[in-house]
Design an enzyme around this catalytic site. Structure first.
Site, short mmCIF file in Angstrom:
data_model
loop_
_atom_site.label_atom_id
_atom_site.label_comp_id
_atom_site.label_asym_id
_atom_site.label_seq_id
_atom_site.Cartn_x
_atom_site.Cartn_y
_atom_site.Cartn_z
N LYS A 28 15.56 46.76 19.38
CA LYS A 28 16.20 46.64 20.76
C LYS A 28 17.51 47.16 20.62
O LYS A 28 18.06 47.09 19.31
CB LYS A 28 15.86 45.15 21.18
CG LYS A 28 14.33 44.86 21.43
CD LYS A 28 14.39 43.40 21.82
CE LYS A 28 12.81 43.08 22.41
NZ LYS A 28 12.64 41.61 22.88
N PHE A 76 13.79 35.22 33.26
CA PHE A 76 14.42 36.10 32.34
C PHE A 76 14.19 37.76 32.46
O PHE A 76 14.86 38.45 31.85
CB PHE A 76 14.08 35.82 30.69
CG PHE A 76 12.72 36.07 30.48
CD1 PHE A 76 12.17 37.34 30.04
CD2 PHE A 76 11.77 34.89 30.54
CE1 PHE A 76 10.91 37.17 29.89
CE2 PHE A 76 10.32 35.19 30.31
CZ PHE A 76 10.16 36.21 29.98
N ARG A 104 2.96 41.84 14.07
CA ARG A 104 3.66 40.72 14.86
C ARG A 104 4.17 39.81 13.84
O ARG A 104 5.17 38.61 14.14
CB ARG A 104 2.78 40.10 15.89
CG ARG A 104 2.30 40.99 17.01
CD ARG A 104 3.37 41.02 18.02
NE ARG A 104 3.28 39.64 18.80
CZ ARG A 104 4.13 39.41 19.97
NH1 ARG A 104 4.70 40.37 20.18
NH2 ARG A 104 3.89 38.24 20.53
N THR A 110 8.70 34.80 19.19
CA THR A 110 9.45 35.37 20.29
C THR A 110 10.75 34.58 19.99
O THR A 110 11.91 35.35 20.08
CB THR A 110 8.93 34.92 21.55
OG1 THR A 110 7.72 35.55 21.46
CG2 THR A 110 9.78 35.55 22.75
N ARG A 121 12.79 38.56 12.73
CA ARG A 121 13.41 37.53 13.77
C ARG A 121 13.86 36.36 13.18
O ARG A 121 15.06 35.85 13.53
CB ARG A 121 12.66 37.10 15.01
CG ARG A 121 12.21 38.46 15.84
CD ARG A 121 11.21 37.82 16.97
NE ARG A 121 10.92 38.97 17.96
CZ ARG A 121 10.15 39.10 18.86
NH1 ARG A 121 9.24 38.12 18.79
NH2 ARG A 121 10.12 40.09 19.60
N ASN A 131 16.54 38.89 20.04
CA ASN A 131 15.32 39.01 19.28
C ASN A 131 15.06 40.39 18.43
O ASN A 131 14.19 40.35 17.78
CB ASN A 131 14.18 38.13 19.46
CG ASN A 131 13.30 38.68 20.58
OD1 ASN A 131 13.75 39.91 20.96
ND2 ASN A 131 12.29 38.15 21.20
N GLU A 145 1.34 50.70 25.79
CA GLU A 145 2.62 50.98 25.45
C GLU A 145 2.79 52.26 24.97
O GLU A 145 4.01 52.92 25.18
CB GLU A 145 3.36 49.64 24.70
CG GLU A 145 3.40 48.43 25.58
CD GLU A 145 3.75 47.26 24.78
OE1 GLU A 145 4.06 46.05 25.54
OE2 GLU A 145 3.87 47.35 23.46
P1 IDP Z 1 7.22 38.84 22.46
O1 IDP Z 1 8.40 40.02 22.19
O2 IDP Z 1 7.41 37.90 21.23
O3 IDP Z 1 5.97 39.46 22.78
P2 IDP Z 1 7.45 38.02 25.25
O4 IDP Z 1 7.02 36.56 25.72
O5 IDP Z 1 6.43 39.13 25.60
O6 IDP Z 1 7.91 37.89 23.74
O7 IDP Z 1 8.77 38.25 25.98
C1 IDP Z 1 9.27 39.48 25.98
C2 IDP Z 1 10.79 39.46 25.68
O8 IDP Z 1 11.56 38.83 26.63
C3 IDP Z 1 11.13 38.69 24.30
O9 IDP Z 1 11.08 39.38 23.19
C4 IDP Z 1 12.55 38.14 24.76
O10 IDP Z 1 13.32 39.18 24.27
C5 IDP Z 1 12.56 37.90 26.10
N1 IDP Z 1 12.22 36.62 26.43
C6 IDP Z 1 10.97 35.93 26.41
N2 IDP Z 1 11.19 34.70 27.09
C7 IDP Z 1 12.55 34.67 27.27
C8 IDP Z 1 13.18 33.55 27.77
O11 IDP Z 1 12.80 32.05 28.08
N3 IDP Z 1 14.49 33.70 27.92
C9 IDP Z 1 15.21 34.85 27.63
N4 IDP Z 1 14.43 35.76 27.37
C10 IDP Z 1 13.25 35.78 26.95
MG MG Z 2 5.25 40.59 24.39
#
Ligand code: IDP
Ligand code: MG
Length: 168
Positions: A28, A76, A104, A110, A121, A131, A145
């Site tokens: 990212k 978000f 993963r 996350t 992370r 992250n 994707e």
């Molecule tokens: P992941 O990246 O671990 O798969 P996801 O739940 O798919 O997590 O969320 C996608 C992305 O959205 C996360 O990597 C993070 O950057 C962002 N994100 C997820 N939850 C939150 C939150 O509660 N606040 C701010 N950003 C979030």
């Molecule tokens: Mg995800």
């Protein structure tokens, strides 16, 4: 006898190859700005996974909206799409046995504060909105994707000479 054994071995190898799925990983903008691209690629290479596609680009909003469509409506979502489009990213396709689930694990949870030390992370992040890296969460998601970010001809099939030292 030898021919039979070779045949069995070759069939087994083909089966192993068939299980070598692909995943979509993306450094990212925060990971790029912090100079972590090399470190992240190194971790995946050292694990034994195979890089099959990579770009360095600023992603258009339309692509990011498709990429993150499962999160549309979440609080978000807007900030996320804006942030990922704010600077360069490094989308990649990696291949290997169980690479979706295993990458993963290498990436971590996350929320970086909940990620184990030793994960990407867990070692480099603090805030959930910074992250560092994206990784597909399921084989089906990975297929979607990869197709979104890379054309078929941008994915390079190759046979690293080290593979016999990585897979038995
Ligand atoms: P992941 O990246 O671990 O798969 P996801 O739940 O798919 O997590 O969320 C996608 C992305 O959205 C996360 O990597 C993070 O950057 C962002 N994100 C997820 N939850 C939150 C939150 O509660 N606040 C701010 N950003 C979030
Ligand atoms: Mg995800």
């Amino acid at each position: 006898m030898v021919a039979t054994l070779l045949g069995i071995f070759s069939a087994f190898s083909k089966e192993m190859a068939a299980q070598r799925e692909r995943t979509f990983l993306m450094v990212k903008p925060d990971g790029v700005e912090r100079g972590l691209v090399g470190e992240i690629i190194t971790r995946l290479e050292k694990k034994g996974y195979k890089l099959v596609a990579m770009k360095f680009m600023k992603a258009p909003r339309s692509l990011l909206e498709k990429h993150y469509e499962e999160h549309k409506g979440r609080p978000f979502y807007d900030g996320l799409v804006t942030f990922i489009g704010s600077g360069p990213v490094v989308p990649m396709v990696w291949e290997g046995l169980d690479v979706v689930e295993t990458s993963r694990k290498l990436i971590g949870a996350t929320n970086p504060r909940a990620s184990d030390p030793g994960t990407i992370r867990g070692d480099y992040g603090i805030d959930v909105g910074r992250n560092i890296i994206h990784g597909s969460d399921k084989v089906e998601t990975a297929k979607r994707e990869i197709a979104l970010w890379f054309k078929e001809e941008e994915q390079t099939a190759w046979e690293p000479s080290l593979e016999k030292w990585i897979y038995e």
